[in-house]
Scaffold this motif. Structure first.
Motif, short mmCIF file in Angstrom:
data_model
loop_
_atom_site.label_atom_id
_atom_site.label_comp_id
_atom_site.label_asym_id
_atom_site.label_seq_id
_atom_site.Cartn_x
_atom_site.Cartn_y
_atom_site.Cartn_z
N PRO A 123 107.80 -40.67 -10.64
CA PRO A 123 107.36 -42.02 -10.30
C PRO A 123 108.37 -42.69 -9.35
O PRO A 123 109.57 -42.41 -9.41
CB PRO A 123 107.33 -42.74 -11.66
N GLY A 124 107.86 -43.57 -8.51
CA GLY A 124 108.74 -44.33 -7.63
C GLY A 124 109.08 -43.67 -6.32
O GLY A 124 109.78 -44.27 -5.49
N VAL A 146 87.09 -41.87 -12.66
CA VAL A 146 88.24 -41.23 -12.01
C VAL A 146 88.83 -42.16 -10.95
O VAL A 146 90.06 -42.29 -10.84
CB VAL A 146 87.83 -39.88 -11.39
N THR A 147 87.98 -42.80 -10.19
CA THR A 147 88.46 -43.74 -9.17
C THR A 147 89.24 -44.89 -9.81
O THR A 147 90.29 -45.30 -9.30
CB THR A 147 87.27 -44.29 -8.37
N ARG A 152 94.58 -47.49 -11.13
CA ARG A 152 95.60 -47.89 -12.10
C ARG A 152 96.93 -47.21 -11.79
O ARG A 152 97.98 -47.85 -11.81
CB ARG A 152 95.16 -47.54 -13.53
N TRP A 153 96.87 -45.93 -11.53
CA TRP A 153 98.09 -45.20 -11.22
C TRP A 153 98.75 -45.75 -9.95
O TRP A 153 99.96 -45.91 -9.89
CB TRP A 153 97.79 -43.72 -11.02
N ARG A 156 100.85 -48.93 -10.41
CA ARG A 156 102.06 -48.98 -11.24
C ARG A 156 103.04 -47.83 -11.00
O ARG A 156 104.14 -47.84 -11.57
CB ARG A 156 101.66 -48.99 -12.71
N SER A 157 102.69 -46.86 -10.16
CA SER A 157 103.50 -45.65 -10.06
C SER A 157 104.69 -45.76 -9.11
O SER A 157 105.68 -45.06 -9.28
CB SER A 157 102.62 -44.48 -9.60
N GLY A 158 104.54 -46.58 -8.07
CA GLY A 158 105.57 -46.60 -7.04
C GLY A 158 105.40 -45.53 -5.99
O GLY A 158 106.22 -45.43 -5.07
N TRP A 159 104.36 -44.71 -6.06
CA TRP A 159 104.08 -43.73 -5.02
C TRP A 159 103.48 -44.42 -3.80
O TRP A 159 103.13 -45.60 -3.84
CB TRP A 159 103.10 -42.67 -5.54
N ALA A 160 103.36 -43.67 -2.73
CA ALA A 160 102.71 -44.22 -1.53
C ALA A 160 101.27 -44.60 -1.80
O ALA A 160 100.72 -45.49 -1.15
CB ALA A 160 102.79 -43.21 -0.38
N GLY A 161 100.67 -43.96 -2.76
CA GLY A 161 99.31 -44.27 -3.16
C GLY A 161 98.73 -43.15 -4.01
O GLY A 161 99.31 -42.07 -4.12
#
Length: 249
Positions: A123-124, A146-147, A152-153, A156-161
């Motif tokens: 994460p992040g 699924v969408t 949600r992910w 809150r994940s901090g990823w690019a998307g």
């Protein structure tokens, strides 16, 4: 003891049935006294109808069927009820309760995120974009679930998307999802698996992802995860508690 009949989709790929067997071994380890049986809807044996016939033949008067399905698509809405209805037509004194499918559920999401971590995704990491890959269905609400999870992910994940993608019957596909992630600044691609077990469709997702990014990190299917096993037991115990014992008098 009321048997727990766990029914999976089935596959020509032997890894699929082997993974289901491993998952049910975890279920048994969590509750050694429980009578746990595997069944399949298609392509693998034993079939659900055959397992329920065996349950009846052994003198049981009831069974709980837990669909090992991640969404309420065609198999959950048509195939499972149809197989159960056929057996009950033959053996009307056999009471069969079918639980809700496994997904979507926070325990499954936790397992999917754990598989991503095992694949080396943290994460992040703003350089990483995640494709949340599922089977796809002609039943729009199953795809929408699924969408919604991908949204949600992403929040809150901090990823690019996080972008959903489907192996069949729905869009977007993997290439479209990867393009969207790159447009959001992702330089690395990872694939989260919304599949219970290996098989043709997960392999298709993997091949498409690697075609887009040969260094993509691919998470394993949920498989024999303890939280998945706990969820199977939760579905069973919840259904069992709701059975009206008067019907067996």
């Amino acid at each position: 003891m009321t048997p727990l009949v766990a029914v999976a989709h089935g596959s020509r790929d032997p890894r699929s049935a082997a993974t289901v067997a491993e998952l049910l071994d975890v279920v048994r380890a969590l509750n050694p006294a429980l009578d746990v049986r595997a069944a399949f809807l298609d392509l693998s044996a034993p079939r659900l109808g055959d397992v329920l016939r065996a349950v009846h033949g052994e003198g049981h008067h009831r069974a709980v069927v837990v669909p090992l399905l991640l969404g309420k698509a065609f198999h959950a809405r048509v195939d499972v009820p149809g197989a159960v209805a056929e057996v009950r037509r033959l053996f009307p004194r056999l009471a069969v309760t079918t639980t809700d499918v496994l997904g979507p559920d926070p325990w499954l999401e936790s397992a999917a995120l754990r598989r991503l971590t095992e694949a080396g995704v943290r994460p992040g990491d703003r350089s990483t974009g995640v494709v949340l890959a599922g089977a796809g269905s002609s039943h729009a609400p199953a795809n929408a679930a699924v969408t919604a999870m991908a949204d949600r992910w992403s929040a809150r994940s901090g990823w690019a998307g996080v972008e959903p993608a489907f192996a069949s019957a729905a869009s977007p596909d993997v290439s479209t999802a990867v393009a969207r992630l790159r447009a959001r600044g992702a330089t690395r691609v990872a694939v989260a698996s919304w599949f219970l077990a290996p098989g043709l469709l997960p392999d298709r997702i993997t091949a498409q992802a690697l075609a887009q990014d040969p260094d993509a990190r691919i998470a394993a299917p949920l498989g024999a995860d303890p939280e998945v096993a706990e969820l199977v037991l939760h579905r069973y115990s919840t259904a069992l508690a709701g059975l009206d014992v008067r019907q067996y008098a």
